[in-house]
Design a protein around this motif. Structure first.
Motif, PDB file in Angstrom:
ATOM      1  N   ILE A  76       0.827  -1.208   0.000  1.00  0.00           N
ATOM      2  CA  ILE A  76       0.000   0.000   0.000  1.00  0.00           C
ATOM      3  C   ILE A  76       0.859   1.254   0.000  1.00  0.00           C
ATOM      4  CG2 ILE A  76      -1.699   1.347   1.303  1.00  0.00           C
ATOM      5  CD1 ILE A  76      -2.816  -1.384   2.267  1.00  0.00           C
ATOM      6  N   THR A  77       1.855   1.305   0.871  1.00  0.00           N
ATOM      7  CA  THR A  77       2.706   2.489   0.965  1.00  0.00           C
ATOM      8  C   THR A  77       3.396   2.761  -0.361  1.00  0.00           C
ATOM      9  OG1 THR A  77       3.058   2.060   3.302  1.00  0.00           O
ATOM     10  CG2 THR A  77       4.607   3.547   2.237  1.00  0.00           C
ATOM     11  N   TYR A  78       3.917   1.737  -0.988  1.00  0.00           N
ATOM     12  CA  TYR A  78       4.597   1.884  -2.275  1.00  0.00           C
ATOM     13  C   TYR A  78       3.653   2.468  -3.323  1.00  0.00           C
ATOM     14  CZ  TYR A  78       6.680   0.617  -6.748  1.00  0.00           C
ATOM     15  OH  TYR A  78       7.159   0.657  -8.024  1.00  0.00           O
ATOM     16  N   VAL A  79       2.454   1.895  -3.430  1.00  0.00           N
ATOM     17  CA  VAL A  79       1.482   2.341  -4.428  1.00  0.00           C
ATOM     18  C   VAL A  79       1.045   3.775  -4.148  1.00  0.00           C
ATOM     19  CG1 VAL A  79      -0.850   1.943  -5.336  1.00  0.00           C
ATOM     20  CG2 VAL A  79       0.669   0.009  -4.927  1.00  0.00           C
ATOM     21  N   VAL A  80       0.750   4.065  -2.894  1.00  0.00           N
ATOM     22  CA  VAL A  80       0.310   5.407  -2.517  1.00  0.00           C
ATOM     23  C   VAL A  80       1.417   6.426  -2.787  1.00  0.00           C
ATOM     24  CG1 VAL A  80      -0.353   6.860  -0.553  1.00  0.00           C
ATOM     25  CG2 VAL A  80      -1.458   4.641  -0.893  1.00  0.00           C
ATOM     26  N   ASP A  81       2.656   6.085  -2.429  1.00  0.00           N
ATOM     27  CA  ASP A  81       3.783   6.992  -2.710  1.00  0.00           C
ATOM     28  C   ASP A  81       3.867   7.302  -4.206  1.00  0.00           C
ATOM     29  OD1 ASP A  81       4.553   7.103  -0.062  1.00  0.00           O
ATOM     30  OD2 ASP A  81       6.233   5.704  -0.285  1.00  0.00           O
ATOM     31  N   LYS A  85       3.280  10.930  -5.973  1.00  0.00           N
ATOM     32  CA  LYS A  85       4.319  11.590  -6.776  1.00  0.00           C
ATOM     33  C   LYS A  85       3.788  12.007  -8.145  1.00  0.00           C
ATOM     34  CE  LYS A  85       8.347   9.513  -4.636  1.00  0.00           C
ATOM     35  NZ  LYS A  85       9.289   8.384  -4.686  1.00  0.00           N
ATOM     36  N   LYS A  86       2.858  11.228  -8.681  1.00  0.00           N
ATOM     37  CA  LYS A  86       2.256  11.564  -9.976  1.00  0.00           C
ATOM     38  C   LYS A  86       1.180  12.640  -9.838  1.00  0.00           C
ATOM     39  CE  LYS A  86       2.870   7.055 -12.204  1.00  0.00           C
ATOM     40  NZ  LYS A  86       2.181   5.906 -12.825  1.00  0.00           N
ATOM     41  N   GLY A  87       0.846  13.005  -8.589  1.00  0.00           N
ATOM     42  CA  GLY A  87      -0.167  14.029  -8.347  1.00  0.00           C
ATOM     43  C   GLY A  87      -1.592  13.533  -8.504  1.00  0.00           C
ATOM     44  N   LEU A  88      -1.785  12.200  -8.481  1.00  0.00           N
ATOM     45  CA  LEU A  88      -3.109  11.623  -8.691  1.00  0.00           C
ATOM     46  C   LEU A  88      -3.883  11.404  -7.399  1.00  0.00           C
ATOM     47  CD1 LEU A  88      -2.101   9.064 -11.454  1.00  0.00           C
ATOM     48  CD2 LEU A  88      -3.138  11.330 -11.749  1.00  0.00           C
ATOM     49  N   MET A  89      -3.172  11.386  -6.273  1.00  0.00           N
ATOM     50  CA  MET A  89      -3.826  11.257  -4.970  1.00  0.00           C
ATOM     51  C   MET A  89      -2.981  11.928  -3.915  1.00  0.00           C
ATOM     52  SD  MET A  89      -3.070   7.565  -3.363  1.00  0.00           S
ATOM     53  CE  MET A  89      -3.334   8.378  -1.835  1.00  0.00           C
ATOM     54  N   LYS A  90      -3.563  12.134  -2.737  1.00  0.00           N
ATOM     55  CA  LYS A  90      -2.828  12.747  -1.627  1.00  0.00           C
ATOM     56  C   LYS A  90      -3.237  12.074  -0.328  1.00  0.00           C
ATOM     57  CE  LYS A  90      -6.264  16.329  -1.061  1.00  0.00           C
ATOM     58  NZ  LYS A  90      -6.607  17.718  -1.020  1.00  0.00           N
ATOM     59  N   ARG A  91      -2.388  12.229   0.658  1.00  0.00           N
ATOM     60  CA  ARG A  91      -2.665  11.729   2.011  1.00  0.00           C
ATOM     61  C   ARG A  91      -3.169  12.892   2.861  1.00  0.00           C
ATOM     62  NH1 ARG A  91       2.516   9.105   1.083  1.00  0.00           N
ATOM     63  NH2 ARG A  91       2.372   6.883   1.447  1.00  0.00           N
ATOM     64  N   THR A  92      -4.113  12.608   3.734  1.00  0.00           N
ATOM     65  CA  THR A  92      -4.565  13.609   4.704  1.00  0.00           C
ATOM     66  C   THR A  92      -4.749  12.930   6.052  1.00  0.00           C
ATOM     67  OG1 THR A  92      -6.865  13.250   4.010  1.00  0.00           O
ATOM     68  CG2 THR A  92      -5.730  15.135   3.043  1.00  0.00           C
ATOM     69  N   ALA A 103      -6.460   8.399   2.210  1.00  0.00           N
ATOM     70  CA  ALA A 103      -6.052   8.620   0.824  1.00  0.00           C
ATOM     71  C   ALA A 103      -7.203   9.338   0.141  1.00  0.00           C
ATOM     72  CB  ALA A 103      -5.786   7.291   0.133  1.00  0.00           C
ATOM     73  N   SER A 104      -6.868  10.371  -0.631  1.00  0.00           N
ATOM     74  CA  SER A 104      -7.869  11.151  -1.355  1.00  0.00           C
ATOM     75  C   SER A 104      -7.414  11.293  -2.796  1.00  0.00           C
ATOM     76  CB  SER A 104      -7.999  12.557  -0.763  1.00  0.00           C
ATOM     77  OG  SER A 104      -8.240  12.504   0.610  1.00  0.00           O
ATOM     78  N   ILE A 105      -8.348  11.190  -3.714  1.00  0.00           N
ATOM     79  CA  ILE A 105      -8.024  11.409  -5.120  1.00  0.00           C
ATOM     80  C   ILE A 105      -7.953  12.918  -5.361  1.00  0.00           C
ATOM     81  CG2 ILE A 105     -10.431  11.341  -5.921  1.00  0.00           C
ATOM     82  CD1 ILE A 105      -9.322   9.721  -8.383  1.00  0.00           C
ATOM     83  N   THR A 106      -6.994  13.328  -6.171  1.00  0.00           N
ATOM     84  CA  THR A 106      -6.829  14.749  -6.484  1.00  0.00           C
ATOM     85  C   THR A 106      -7.667  15.109  -7.713  1.00  0.00           C
ATOM     86  OG1 THR A 106      -4.956  14.330  -7.945  1.00  0.00           O
ATOM     87  CG2 THR A 106      -4.449  14.757  -5.604  1.00  0.00           C
ATOM     88  N   GLU A 107      -7.715  16.387  -8.007  1.00  0.00           N
ATOM     89  CA  GLU A 107      -8.410  16.841  -9.226  1.00  0.00           C
ATOM     90  C   GLU A 107      -7.775  16.208 -10.471  1.00  0.00           C
ATOM     91  OE1 GLU A 107     -11.227  18.622  -9.534  1.00  0.00           O
ATOM     92  OE2 GLU A 107     -11.352  18.557  -7.345  1.00  0.00           O
ATOM     93  N   GLU A 108      -6.438  16.073 -10.446  1.00  0.00           N
ATOM     94  CA  GLU A 108      -5.749  15.433 -11.581  1.00  0.00           C
ATOM     95  C   GLU A 108      -6.159  13.968 -11.706  1.00  0.00           C
ATOM     96  OE1 GLU A 108      -1.436  16.130 -11.662  1.00  0.00           O
ATOM     97  OE2 GLU A 108      -1.838  17.866 -10.378  1.00  0.00           O
ATOM     98  N   GLY A 109      -6.297  13.299 -10.571  1.00  0.00           N
ATOM     99  CA  GLY A 109      -6.729  11.902 -10.583  1.00  0.00           C
ATOM    100  C   GLY A 109      -8.149  11.760 -11.097  1.00  0.00           C
ATOM    101  N   ILE A 110      -9.014  12.677 -10.671  1.00  0.00           N
ATOM    102  CA  ILE A 110     -10.403  12.665 -11.146  1.00  0.00           C
ATOM    103  C   ILE A 110     -10.436  12.906 -12.649  1.00  0.00           C
ATOM    104  CG2 ILE A 110     -12.595  13.942 -11.071  1.00  0.00           C
ATOM    105  CD1 ILE A 110     -12.017  14.355  -8.028  1.00  0.00           C
TER     106      ILE A 110
END
Length: 159
Positions: A76-81, A85-92, A103-110
């Motif tokens: 999980i950590t590897y995938v999330v990292d 880095k690609k700007g597709l999700m973020k941690r909060t 884990a939250s999807i970013t606007e770029e991910g959406i």
């Protein structure tokens, strides 16, 4: 020797064994086609699974993602990292419990999923067109029943 051969023939005709073999082959065939489609869109199946989960279900605790997309906790950590880095999700951090990270999807991910998901869905429809709508519903019902029974069987044997 002849007894062993008869026993083997009997096992070959066992519907439980045949179901397992057919189910495994069908899963592999469908799964390979879906994975090829996802790779053609520049993602791997794990990255896509995490993004799709966040896209359709909203923010998720990192600890729960592995269970929901069948991912080992160490991965999980590897995938999330990588997705971060690609700007597709973020941690909060959770405001209620600092031990929980979401884990939250970013606007770029959406935007990415909005661009690729409709075609992906159509590809899944094409892959499963070997069954009628009614057969798909029957398969869903039967496979859920089989999976629930297997889960219960496992729980009984763990205790």
């Amino acid at each position: 020797m002849e007894q062993d051969k008869r026993e083997y023939q009997k096992k070959k005709q066992d519907p439980s064994l045949k179901l397992f073999v057919v189910l495994s082959k069908a899963y592999r065939s469908v799964s390979d086609q879906v994975a090829n489609d996802i790779r053609s869109k520049g993602l791997n199946t794990t990255d896509f699974g995490v993004l799709e989960l966040l896209y359709h279900s909203g923010d998720q605790p990192l600890q729960k993602i592995g269970d929901k997309i069948l991912l080992a906790s160490g991965s999980i950590t590897y995938v999330v990292d990588k997705l971060e880095k690609k700007g597709l999700m973020k941690r909060t951090q959770s405001e209620k419990d600092r031990r929980v990270t979401y884990a939250s999807i970013t606007e770029e991910g959406i935007a990415l999923l909005n661009a690729i998901f409709p075609d992906h869905w159509k590809q899944i429809e094409r892959i499963t067109d070997g069954l009628t709508e009614e057969e798909k519903q029957q398969a869903i019902t039967l496979l859920k029943k089989l999976g629930s029974y297997a889960d219960e069987y496992q729980k009984e044997n763990e205790s």
